[in-house]
Write a protein that holds these residues in place. Structure first.
Motif, PDB file in Angstrom:
ATOM      1  N   VAL A  58      11.131   8.769   9.242  1.00 28.27           N
ATOM      2  CA  VAL A  58      10.014   7.961   9.717  1.00 28.27           C
ATOM      3  C   VAL A  58       9.069   7.644   8.576  1.00 28.27           C
ATOM      4  CG1 VAL A  58       9.960   8.658  12.130  1.00 28.27           C
ATOM      5  CG2 VAL A  58       8.865  10.104  10.427  1.00 28.27           C
ATOM      6  N   VAL A  59       8.535   6.431   8.589  1.00 22.98           N
ATOM      7  CA  VAL A  59       7.472   6.062   7.669  1.00 22.98           C
ATOM      8  C   VAL A  59       6.164   6.279   8.424  1.00 22.98           C
ATOM      9  CG1 VAL A  59       6.443   4.203   6.343  1.00 22.98           C
ATOM     10  CG2 VAL A  59       8.920   4.416   6.457  1.00 22.98           C
ATOM     11  N   LEU A  60       5.317   7.146   7.883  1.00 22.96           N
ATOM     12  CA  LEU A  60       4.074   7.489   8.583  1.00 22.96           C
ATOM     13  C   LEU A  60       3.107   6.299   8.562  1.00 22.96           C
ATOM     14  CD1 LEU A  60       3.673  11.110   7.214  1.00 22.96           C
ATOM     15  CD2 LEU A  60       4.713  10.340   9.346  1.00 22.96           C
ATOM     16  N   PRO A  61       2.254   6.192   9.572  1.00 22.23           N
ATOM     17  CA  PRO A  61       1.416   4.996   9.702  1.00 22.23           C
ATOM     18  C   PRO A  61       0.321   4.865   8.638  1.00 22.23           C
ATOM     19  CG  PRO A  61       0.902   6.587  11.419  1.00 22.23           C
ATOM     20  CD  PRO A  61       2.128   7.087  10.734  1.00 22.23           C
ATOM     21  N   GLU A  62      -0.111   5.975   8.005  1.00 15.42           N
ATOM     22  CA  GLU A  62      -1.232   5.886   7.076  1.00 15.42           C
ATOM     23  C   GLU A  62      -0.867   5.116   5.810  1.00 15.42           C
ATOM     24  OE1 GLU A  62      -0.533   8.575   8.672  1.00 15.42           O
ATOM     25  OE2 GLU A  62      -2.356   9.125   9.751  1.00 15.42           O
TER      26      GLU A  62
ATOM     27  N   GLY B  31       0.851  -1.174   0.000  1.00 13.78           N
ATOM     28  CA  GLY B  31       0.000   0.000   0.000  1.00 13.78           C
ATOM     29  C   GLY B  31       0.885   1.221   0.000  1.00 13.78           C
ATOM     30  N   GLN B  32       0.345   2.308  -0.509  1.00 13.95           N
ATOM     31  CA  GLN B  32       1.164   3.504  -0.618  1.00 13.95           C
ATOM     32  C   GLN B  32       1.304   4.193   0.732  1.00 13.95           C
ATOM     33  OE1 GLN B  32      -0.132   6.023  -3.746  1.00 13.95           O
ATOM     34  NE2 GLN B  32       1.230   7.704  -3.182  1.00 13.95           N
ATOM     35  N   GLY B  33       2.513   4.601   1.068  1.00 15.85           N
ATOM     36  CA  GLY B  33       2.758   5.268   2.340  1.00 15.85           C
ATOM     37  C   GLY B  33       3.623   6.497   2.158  1.00 15.85           C
ATOM     38  N   PHE B  34       3.986   7.112   3.261  1.00 18.00           N
ATOM     39  CA  PHE B  34       4.795   8.328   3.227  1.00 18.00           C
ATOM     40  C   PHE B  34       6.026   8.156   4.103  1.00 18.00           C
ATOM     41  CE2 PHE B  34       0.400   9.688   2.666  1.00 18.00           C
ATOM     42  CZ  PHE B  34       0.475  10.469   1.536  1.00 18.00           C
TER      43      PHE B  34
ATOM     44  N   GLY C 256       9.059  16.432  12.770  1.00 14.12           N
ATOM     45  CA  GLY C 256       8.131  16.179  13.874  1.00 14.12           C
ATOM     46  C   GLY C 256       6.726  15.828  13.435  1.00 14.12           C
ATOM     47  N   VAL C 257       6.589  15.298  12.214  1.00 14.37           N
ATOM     48  CA  VAL C 257       5.261  14.907  11.742  1.00 14.37           C
ATOM     49  C   VAL C 257       4.991  13.465  12.181  1.00 14.37           C
ATOM     50  CG1 VAL C 257       3.847  14.551   9.705  1.00 14.37           C
ATOM     51  CG2 VAL C 257       5.440  16.447   9.792  1.00 14.37           C
ATOM     52  N   SER C 258       3.794  13.197  12.669  1.00 16.02           N
ATOM     53  CA  SER C 258       3.522  11.830  13.094  1.00 16.02           C
ATOM     54  C   SER C 258       2.340  11.233  12.343  1.00 16.02           C
ATOM     55  CB  SER C 258       3.259  11.787  14.596  1.00 16.02           C
ATOM     56  OG  SER C 258       2.128  12.584  14.882  1.00 16.02           O
ATOM     57  N   SER C 259       1.684  12.005  11.487  1.00 16.09           N
ATOM     58  CA  SER C 259       0.554  11.464  10.745  1.00 16.09           C
ATOM     59  C   SER C 259       0.461  12.155   9.394  1.00 16.09           C
ATOM     60  CB  SER C 259      -0.739  11.700  11.529  1.00 16.09           C
ATOM     61  OG  SER C 259      -1.837  11.739  10.639  1.00 16.09           O
TER      62      SER C 259
ATOM     63  N   SER D 122       6.692  -1.063   0.822  1.00 16.75           N
ATOM     64  CA  SER D 122       7.866  -1.950   0.751  1.00 16.75           C
ATOM     65  C   SER D 122       9.052  -1.192   0.167  1.00 16.75           C
ATOM     66  CB  SER D 122       7.537  -3.166  -0.108  1.00 16.75           C
ATOM     67  OG  SER D 122       7.177  -2.759  -1.409  1.00 16.75           O
ATOM     68  N   GLY D 123       8.763  -0.353  -0.832  1.00 18.74           N
ATOM     69  CA  GLY D 123       9.819   0.463  -1.428  1.00 18.74           C
ATOM     70  C   GLY D 123      10.358   1.488  -0.448  1.00 18.74           C
ATOM     71  N   LEU D 124       9.443   2.085   0.337  1.00 15.23           N
ATOM     72  CA  LEU D 124       9.871   3.067   1.345  1.00 15.23           C
ATOM     73  C   LEU D 124      10.789   2.409   2.367  1.00 15.23           C
ATOM     74  CD1 LEU D 124       6.705   5.171   2.210  1.00 15.23           C
ATOM     75  CD2 LEU D 124       8.679   5.829   0.846  1.00 15.23           C
ATOM     76  N   ALA D 125      10.398   1.201   2.795  1.00 15.24           N
ATOM     77  CA  ALA D 125      11.204   0.512   3.805  1.00 15.24           C
ATOM     78  C   ALA D 125      12.597   0.227   3.260  1.00 15.24           C
ATOM     79  CB  ALA D 125      10.522  -0.786   4.222  1.00 15.24           C
ATOM     80  N   ALA D 126      12.654  -0.222   1.990  1.00 14.95           N
ATOM     81  CA  ALA D 126      13.957  -0.527   1.394  1.00 14.95           C
ATOM     82  C   ALA D 126      14.801   0.733   1.275  1.00 14.95           C
ATOM     83  CB  ALA D 126      13.758  -1.169   0.028  1.00 14.95           C
ATOM     84  N   THR D 127      14.173   1.838   0.854  1.00 13.53           N
ATOM     85  CA  THR D 127      14.920   3.083   0.723  1.00 13.53           C
ATOM     86  C   THR D 127      15.398   3.572   2.078  1.00 13.53           C
ATOM     87  OG1 THR D 127      13.498   3.623  -1.139  1.00 13.53           O
ATOM     88  CG2 THR D 127      14.793   5.415  -0.211  1.00 13.53           C
ATOM     89  N   ARG D 128      14.518   3.503   3.068  1.00 15.84           N
ATOM     90  CA  ARG D 128      14.881   3.977   4.399  1.00 15.84           C
ATOM     91  C   ARG D 128      16.055   3.159   4.938  1.00 15.84           C
ATOM     92  NH1 ARG D 128      12.990   2.469   9.553  1.00 15.84           N
ATOM     93  NH2 ARG D 128      13.285   4.113  11.120  1.00 15.84           N
TER      94      ARG D 128
END
Lengths: 337, 433
Positions: free
Chosen positions: A212-216, A123-126, A133-136, A196-202
């Motif tokens: 941080v990868v935001l929860p949405e 799913g697409q995430g941020f 300091g953004v949490s959402s 999954s791409g965000l996690a790999a990049t991070r």
């Protein structure tokens, strides 16, 4: 008139391409499975220094080869790009496509593909700089966002911001490598793509904790392998190879114990799956021990997940919605009966 | 009379020129600081160069060659040069340079592409340097078949059998033109060759292989990649596009209506579409149009498209050369009683091609660099491979090091082409200035 003629010529040629003999027989005759994979996507498909392909999608190709030919190495990989993948499948250049492709209505119907199941719910995430300091994602009003052009992620993003009546400034980028540079140089506050791409990049960043990868999750991206329309037997094999991997995890069959369990257990479904009871193999046109080969190739679904993209790998994805249904996830296989 | 006019009785020895006009200072005044604008530009360029090197050199040299992943690289660089130092992770090049050069070619057979490359230089040398013995041209003619055999392997009889097609054609031409005239001879020769290739060549190769099996292990096209792939596409494209381009240019200048229209149509069509479109046609559309089960090698399809593309551009470059030639040269050739082909071969083309050399070489260099476009259709050329290497979780996040390596190798190839073209221009310089 000329246009219609040309279009119908293309259509006829396309039909001719699709009406080839049963893929299973072709594959048996040539002795290998031609599998379309990505040209390179962290955790899902990548060649190592010796040119051997490995990854989550690659493991499915190997499982297919193990099921049909009894040999997980009887695969040839065709690297495909986002633009060439569907034509490669439709024209018969590859026998199946395992290239983290999102299952959508139009791809299934209009493009005449058959998705055999879902092997990863994405799913697409941020992702954003922790220092902001953004949490959402609901706090992203007015943010500059790096976004790959011409993808469904672009449309999802627009939908999400409109639905929440927020504004954003898109920074169009072409590839993940470019996005990484833009994001690191703070040309954009936020990078959005599949999680999954965000996690790999991070994971590849110098200090992952600064990001941080935001929860949405703002979209559904069910990724799965696919085959051509019109060859139900081949599609069935693909579907049940995937189901065998999932059922194996559910029943605790692993690469290590599969041979031992194939000798017979107290669980009738395990016995049916591994061929010591009943005759499921011949119903699908395969040997009775097909599932034994599938599982010994690379282990069950959970083993493949953990080895390629799981929490012990640099990518470090949690199972999340990709856990078995018995653990509260979405991964579910119909019964072997 | 004691008082008389001063008469010089000898020359005064010349004084040395002022310090500011000779030596290093003079050179700098003349070349770097000849006016306030030039002085500012000089200082700005020096500052720019110093800045680039100041930023670049530490990055290049405070690097790690031994690590096995990006994380190890960072740790090694931080350990050796202190925290926060941004150094290059050349270790990825150490681990993957063979892949970037050869793609997935089996490692125990690297001698085959190596040998092919060396033989390519041998085959090219009589074409590039005219003082070598002319007999070497025979090797150049056979080389394409030898190169194909070495790279792809399989039975040696297939290239030999295809080569025999030319022999068949030659004999048909010789035989039939003696009896029925040149035109019929050429037509029958071409037809005979094509028929031989389609119906007899593979059968002959099969039979010969069964009798005397000689061959190398077959290597499939899917294993080709890296600079080997670029060089195969580039060199084949370059060597095939030059003759085709010259023919198209002559055709376009021809008085024969059909020949002229075909050439103009071809050139304008190919130049009217981008190369990437042709590559997509090669990779996807052809698949759908060809009958099912046809296995038409993707690399071959790409080579054909690249060759057609380069030919169209070369044709226009050569036409520029033809147009620059004074009409007197054409008329002189005619007045000597030479027929069309002789006048072209002996008088017009040597001059026209000489004029076109810079344009031709530019097209070649462009073509060689354009080969990186094949990464878009999923072939793993050096640029495509950088994506694949980054997909390895050990190397995810490496960008500059890979691109720097690819750029450096491309520079070596393109710069030598450009140097050769300058050498060629000097050698062919016949004007008196």
């Amino acid at each position: 008139m000329k246009r219609t003629l040309l279009v119908s010529a293309v259509a006829i040629a396309g039909l001719a391409g699709m009406a080839t003999a049963a893929t299973l027989d072709d594959v048996r005759a040539k002795g290998f499975v031609q599998c379309g994979v990505s040209t390179g996507l962290v955790g899902f498909a990548a060649p190592d220094a010796d040119g051997n392909w490995d990854g989550f999608d690659v493991a499915f190709c190997r499982a297919m080869a193990a099921a049909v030919l009894g040999d997980p190495s009887a695969v040839k990989f065709t690297p495909t790009t986002g633009k060439t993948r569907f034509t490669a499948l439709a024209s018969g250049e590859v026998d199946l496509l395992a290239r983290n492709t999102t299952w959508t209505f139009s791809r299934d119907t209009d493009l005449k593909q058959t998705f055999v199941g879902v092997n990863y719910y994405d799913g697409q995430g941020f992702m954003t700089h922790a220092s902001l300091g953004v949490s959402s994602a609901h706090e992203l009003d007015g943010a500059t966002i790096c976004i790959q052009t011409g993808t469904t992620t672009e449309l999802n993003l627009a939908d999400f911001f409109r639905a929440n009546s927020m504004s954003y400034e898109p920074v169009p980028i072409e590839t993940n490598a470019e996005a990484r540079q833009q994001y690191l140089s703070e040309a954009c506050d936020v990078y959005t793509t599949d999680r999954s791409g965000l996690a790999a990049t991070r994971a590849s960043l110098e200090n992952p904790d600064d990001h941080v990868v935001l929860p949405e999750i703002i979209s559904k991206e069910p990724l799965g392998p696919l085959v051509r329309h019109g060859d139900d037997q081949w599609a069935d094999i693909g579907r049940w190879v995937l189901n065998a991997l999932i059922t194996a995890e559910e029943k605790g069959i692993t690469a290590a114990n599969v041979v031992e369990m194939a000798a017979g257990t107290n669980d009738p479904e395990v016995n049916r799956l591994l061929g010591s009871e009943g005759d499921l193999g011949s119903m699908i046109g395969l040997n009775s021990d097909w599932a034994v080969h599938v599982i010994s190739a690379g282990g069950n679904y959970g083993e493949i997940f953990e080895r390629n993209i799981g929490s012990d790998t640099p990518i470090g994805l949690e199972r999340g919605v990709n856990a078995l249904w018995t653990d509260g996830g979405l991964i579910y296989s119909p019964p072997f009966r | 009379m004691a008082h008389s006019a001063f008469v010089r009785d000898g020359l005064i020895a010349p004084k040395p020129p002022p310090m500011t006009e000779v030596g290093a200072i003079g050179w700098m005044r003349a070349n770097l600081f000849s006016g306030w604008l030039n002085s500012i530009l000089t200082l700005a360029s020096v500052a720019g160069t110093v800045f680039v090197f100041y930023e670049l050199l530490p990055w290049m040299f405070q690097s790690s060659w031994t690590a096995n992943s990006v994380a190890e690289c960072r740790a090694a660089i931080a350990g050796a040069h202190g925290d926060g130092v941004n150094g290059a992770c050349w270790a990825v090049i150490r681990e993957r340079y063979l892949q970037l050069l050869y793609g997935f070619y089996p490692a125990n057979m690297y001698w085959r592409p190596n040998l092919t490359f060396v033989l390519m230089l041998v085959a090219l040398s009589p074409i590039l340097f005219p003082n070598l013995p002319r007999k070497m041209l025979w090797f150049s003619a056979v080389y394409p078949f030898l190169g194909y055999f070495l790279l792809w392997g399989g039975t040696i009889w297939l290239p030999i059998s295809i080569l025999l097609g030319f022999v068949v054609g030659y004999f048909l031409i010789a035989l039939n033109s003696a009896r029925m005239g040149l035109l019929f001879g050429v037509i029958s020769g071409a037809a005979g060759t094509v028929i031989y290739w389609i119906y007899i060549a593979s059968w002959f190769a099969q039979v010969a292989h069964d009798l005397i099996p000689i061959g190398l292990t077959e290597v499939e096209s899917a294993r080709f990649g890296g600079f080997m792939l670029s060089t195969i596409i580039g060199v084949t494209g370059i060597s095939c596009s030059l003759p085709i381009g010259i023919m198209l240019a002559l055709g376009r200048k021809s008085d024969l209506l059909i020949v002229k229209s075909i050439c103009v149509g071809f050139i304008e069509f190919i130049r009217g579409v981008p190369l990437i479109t042709l590559l997509f046609v090669a990779s996807t559309l052809l698949n759908i149009f060809l009958p099912p089960g046809t296995n038409f090698d993707l690399i071959l399809r790409v080579v054909i498209m690249v060759t057609l593309f380069a030919s169209a551009y070369l044709a226009e470059v050569v036409r520029g050369g033809l147009a620059a030639l004074p009409t007197g040269q054409f008329e002189a050739a005619d007045s000597l009683g030479l027929d069309y082909w002789k006048s072209m071969r002996l008088i017009v083309l040597p001059q026209a091609l000489k004029i076109s050399i810079p344009g031709i070489v530019s097209t070649f260099i462009g073509l060689y660099k354009d080969t990186t476009l094949v990464s878009i259709i999923g072939l793993l050329d050096p640029v495509g491979l950088t994506t694949s290497i980054r997909a390895d979780s050990a190397w995810n996040g490496i960008v500059w090091e890979l691109y720097a390596f690819v750029a450096a190798v491309f520079f070596v190839f393109c710069f030598s082409m450009s140097r050769y073209s300058m050498h060629l221009e000097r050698r062919l310089q016949t004007d008196h200035n």
